[in-house]
Design an enzyme around this catalytic site. Structure first.
Site, short mmCIF file in Angstrom:
data_model
loop_
_atom_site.label_atom_id
_atom_site.label_comp_id
_atom_site.label_asym_id
_atom_site.label_seq_id
_atom_site.Cartn_x
_atom_site.Cartn_y
_atom_site.Cartn_z
N THR A 107 56.54 5.46 13.98
CA THR A 107 55.58 4.73 14.83
C THR A 107 56.10 4.77 16.27
O THR A 107 55.92 5.77 16.94
CB THR A 107 55.37 3.29 14.33
OG1 THR A 107 56.63 2.64 14.21
CG2 THR A 107 54.66 3.29 12.99
N LYS A 154 62.30 5.16 9.00
CA LYS A 154 61.67 4.88 10.29
C LYS A 154 61.90 3.41 10.60
O LYS A 154 62.11 2.59 9.70
CB LYS A 154 60.17 5.19 10.26
CG LYS A 154 59.33 4.34 9.36
CD LYS A 154 58.66 3.11 9.92
CE LYS A 154 58.37 3.13 11.37
NZ LYS A 154 57.79 1.79 11.76
N THR A 167 57.97 -1.81 11.15
CA THR A 167 58.40 -1.89 9.77
C THR A 167 59.64 -1.03 9.63
O THR A 167 59.89 -0.16 10.43
CB THR A 167 57.29 -1.33 8.86
OG1 THR A 167 56.26 -2.28 8.76
CG2 THR A 167 57.80 -1.03 7.47
N ASN A 197 56.01 -4.37 23.99
CA ASN A 197 55.40 -5.22 22.98
C ASN A 197 54.31 -6.12 23.51
O ASN A 197 53.59 -6.77 22.75
CB ASN A 197 56.48 -6.05 22.28
CG ASN A 197 57.20 -5.19 21.27
OD1 ASN A 197 56.63 -4.86 20.24
ND2 ASN A 197 58.42 -4.81 21.59
N THR A 246 46.18 -3.29 22.26
CA THR A 246 45.02 -3.19 23.16
C THR A 246 45.22 -2.12 24.21
O THR A 246 46.29 -1.61 24.41
CB THR A 246 44.76 -4.53 23.85
OG1 THR A 246 45.96 -4.95 24.49
CG2 THR A 246 44.33 -5.55 22.85
#
Lengths: 396, 396
Positions: A153, A175, A186, A391, A396
């Site tokens: 990610t 990951k 995660t 973060n 958005t």
């Protein structure tokens, strides 16, 4: 093939693929991975302790342990968490798509996801991509690299650790860059071996390895809904017993620790990789609680980002970990500088201490108690303005 | 005198001072405060639960509860924490300096400090400043304001809350802007009343008030070594019983809540004041644990800073609070937008939700469980790049 890839050890009997499903809206970004075992493998797993757990975690929990696992399918960019009944059906469907191609049962397939929470999966994209991935899976370093890429990610690169033992090969990849304690994010890890061992030994091996690795890292202390570690052993090699089993167990711990350290080192926006060594506690569990509380303190993390040897923040974080001790029980080192000895501050040169933080990416904090044999080594990172920026604007 | 100061209610029988000792290296900055009760007062206190507690906290714990407290002396800029035996002697000396001026025993004087941890107090400065402060103490709004200023660290302004009851006056002031969960910092609060009530009633009143106020705020979840709340009642007025006692208790809670909200609102670098309302838990304690875990999550706090309605972070934080529940038990509102209903995501307009975060400084998050009557309202702030900057360079 890079030099690193030439050195990878790929366990016998596994095929890999990583493909572009379109889920990420980035035309060249691989986002669906499959791992296939040519023969039914023994499989065990460990998962998030979050009460809110993602649909893929629910599915894996139902299907493990197992002696006949054939595959794992993973998507990144969408966590399939907080998605209700539809999410659970979608996770099951992901496994059924793999099973259909392999000619096995859906129950023989495991599933993991990572990404934004609370959005339904774009199933039409996965309906097309998953069969394609299964059909293209091969046993090559290139395919393995594609799989390792497809699970990322916000990670800045793949995280791989492999070992060649006397009678087994162990191949791991993972990951994770935030929502580690596990942002969008995660911690996922997949461990594949051609060793042959009992389910009990496999489960015990994974438990010990995770306790000393993935349970000893934190980015910001936020536990993900999707954390998953899976260990598959397809039994291609001879049965491991005695010294060979012990070596195998050490190897799994070593691979997990290498992957865990790579996760903490790649933490979002981090400028420092921090090792916190706590020793002399009543037991390992208390040592870990103290180490984790320090690792999760925004005040400790911002001080290190600012090259500020404000050690009172470290000591005070230890003090609210929920472990009983007196100031007199505690001494503290930053690097090799003793800052606090048995409850009393030591004279130290602030400029030298600050220079240590400024000149090193790897920082070492050591706390020594006099209460017992308990110890823990924990890994984390600093809290930077870049972390906040990353973060503050993720979905958005 | 400002309009605000004209509205302050000062409890009868107390004198105040706030002076410049030079401890802060800022020529005009008041850093030593004294509060004097003209007559011996009943006094109770509540303190940090940190295992590492500052020397002044140790001194107060030994001396409370008491029915003959005469004064409190406070310094800011240095926490006198992690300072070993010398620190303890220095805290005791601070009280002895006050006692000498007042002609009472050192045991009748309480002490608090806030500031950097691990540095010895510059006692020669305090030896001069404390007697001066005692001699200059008077019962005026101006003197009270000087005391309220002298206890501040990174706070942007004084924090005062007062009430006039039918037969009593309650005067409170506090400090705190970080190391709240209690940066350099600490939460200190001083509550002064002319009411007359028993030590038991006083203790119970303070406990209830703190549970519903200072224990329901967090800036970054780092518990200070110095947190102190002191409540003095000098008994100048008539004895409180029955309905009057109940009213008094409500008033103390109300003043503590006003001060607690002022602390959270003034949090370092914060751009949003966040109210987290949790209801429908098995009990209030579980509700608070969930609320505090959300309040302390850097991922939740950065999302709000970034005007990002990434509600999955809120739900997933609730999930790792250590409270047992199922997704189906939980619904979530951001402002008046229902985002998650009984375990299933609700369609919502992301731009409207983002605008809510952008256009309001006060943000409201509500979680409703269906498990019981337990509830908690908790206050926190966002995590901003400014917070990181402020805390990356505090001591150096």
């Amino acid at each position: 093939m890079t030099q690193e890839q030439q050195q990878w050890h790929l366990a016998r009997g596994y095929r890999f693929a990583g493909v572009v499903s379109g889920l990420r809206n980035e035309p060249d970004r691989r986002d669906v991975a499959v791992i296939i075992s040519d023969t039914p493998a023994s499989a065990v797993g460990m998962f998030t302790k979050n009460q809110i757990c993602a649909a893929p975690v629910r599915v894996c929990r139902q299907r493990l342990p197992s002696t006949r696992t054939r595959a794992i399918v993973i998507c990144s960019g969408n966590a399939n968490a907080c998605t209700g009944a539809q999410g659970l059906a979608d996770a099951q469907r992901m496994t059924a798509l793999v099973a259909q191609e392999l000619g096995c049962e859906a129950e023989q397939v495991l599933v993991a996801s990572t990404g934004v929470i609370g959005r339904l999966l774009p199933m039409p994209l996965l309906e097309a991509a998953i069969p394609q991935a299964v059909r293209s899976a091969v046993a090559s370093p290139e395919a393995f690299r594609h799989a390792a890429q497809a699970i990322l990610t916000t990670d800045t690169g793949i995280k791989v650790a492999t070992r060649q033992g006397p009678s087994f090969t162990l191949t791991g990849f993972a990951k994770g860059a935030a929502m580690i304690g596990p942002n969008m994010a995660t911690m996922l890890a997949f461990l594949l071996t051609d060793a042959h061992l009992s389910l009990d030994d496999l489960q015990q091996t994974l438990h010990t390895a995770v306790e000393h690795s993935f349970h000893c890292i934190s980015v910001e202390g936020h536990t993900s809904t999707n954390d998953t570690v899976l260990l598959l052993a397809n039994g291609t090699g001879p049965r491991l017993e005695g010294a060979e089993l012990a070596l195998y167990q050490e190897t799994v711990t070593s691979v997990c620790l290498e992957l865990a350290r790579k996760i903490a080192r790649d933490a979002e926006g981090a400028e420092h990789f921090i090792t916190i060594e706590v020793e002399g506690c009543r037991n390992d569990s208390e040592a870990r609680r103290i180490a984790k509380t320090i690792a999760d303190s925004p005040l400790v993390k911002t001080a290190i980002f600012g090259h500020d040897p404000n050690w009172g923040r470290i000591v005070s974080a230890a003090g609210y970990a929920g472990v009983e001790f007196a100031e007199e029980n505690l001494s503290l080192w930053l690097g090799d500088m003793l800052l606090y000895r048995a409850g009393t501050p030591c004279p130290f040169d602030v400029l030298t201490a600050s220079a240590y933080l400024k000149q090193n990416r790897d920082i070492h904090i050591r706390l020594k108690f006099d209460l017992g044999p308990g110890k823990c080594t924990f890994y984390t990172c600093d809290l930077t303005t870049e972390y906040v920026r990353l973060n503050a604007d993720y979905t958005t």
